[in-house]
Design an enzyme around this catalytic site. Sequence first.
Site, short mmCIF file in Angstrom:
data_model
loop_
_atom_site.label_atom_id
_atom_site.label_comp_id
_atom_site.label_asym_id
_atom_site.label_seq_id
_atom_site.Cartn_x
_atom_site.Cartn_y
_atom_site.Cartn_z
N ILE A 110 1.00 -1.29 -0.20
CA ILE A 110 -0.16 0.27 -0.01
C ILE A 110 0.95 1.30 -0.12
O ILE A 110 1.76 1.47 0.87
CB ILE A 110 -0.80 -0.12 1.42
CG1 ILE A 110 -1.73 -1.29 1.30
CG2 ILE A 110 -1.85 1.18 1.19
CD1 ILE A 110 -2.31 -1.66 2.67
N CYS A 111 0.75 2.02 -0.95
CA CYS A 111 1.13 3.42 -0.81
C CYS A 111 0.59 4.58 -0.04
O CYS A 111 -0.58 5.15 -0.98
CB CYS A 111 1.33 4.11 -2.35
SG CYS A 111 2.54 5.08 -2.52
N LEU A 112 0.59 4.68 1.19
CA LEU A 112 -0.17 5.38 1.96
C LEU A 112 0.84 6.32 2.75
O LEU A 112 1.63 5.48 3.71
CB LEU A 112 -0.94 4.64 2.77
CG LEU A 112 -1.81 5.46 3.76
CD1 LEU A 112 -2.79 6.56 3.18
CD2 LEU A 112 -2.62 4.44 4.50
#
Lengths: 165, 109
Positions: free
Chosen positions: A87-89
Amino acid sequence: MSTPARRRLMRDFKRLQQDPPAGVSAAPTENNIMIWNAVIFGPHDTPFEDGTFKLTLEFTEEYPNKPPTVKFVSKMFHPNVYADGGICLDILQNRWSPTYDVAAILTSIQSLLDEPNPNSPANSLAAQLYQENRREYEKRVAAIVEQSWLNFQDEDDGEEMKKDT
Amino acid sequence: MSNDVEIQEGEAENNTSDSQKPEKMFTLKKWNAVAMWSWDVECDTCAICRVQVMDACLRCQGENKQDDCVVIWGECNHSFHNCCMSLWVKQNNRCPLCQQEWSVQRVGK
């Protein structure tokens, strides 16, 4: 065997049980408190509605000073989720704060589902469709929502198979 | 024509008040004071380890160093265990709660 990270995770678990946030659920694996399984329910009134998405969270002894590695196990179609489920968060990377706990992480990911950030795409097709062809985007999301239910039944069989081999 | 207004001196002095003291309805024989207290800090739980700041942090509890575990206050008025905060500022010198640049206001109990 108890370390500050493990004891903090026990507190996270206790808080999760006493004050469960809506639409997410998580628990440590049976024999390792550093690895958790979680489920995020797709938020209402979004293309992800009714999805049951499984994730894993892997903590290190540096928690809560370092964030866990969070991955979708269920197949996901989202501008900010990589093909391997990563996840790119921002809050899981450079905006991490040691005040976050498991509940905060999961609710942030849940709200990311309907509020993608197309400027840092991890899945370029999803990002493109989200911006240019919303109907096709929603069709693809509907497909992975349905898959998330199947995945849910397969998962137990899969684990048993792993034990056998 | 002069409009002299005469201010009337307060002539109506109340002479009725002392005339008769009513009998006491009751007397106080015993009373118990009840007080409430709380720690005089902005936030009473350390948001990093989730233990009350006035108790030792998770690390010190495990290592039996309860007495050495002190509280640190930032200029932003947020407080944490000194141990918890010293590990965090090594990687990011910001308050974990308000993201302001961290500068110490005081350390102690």
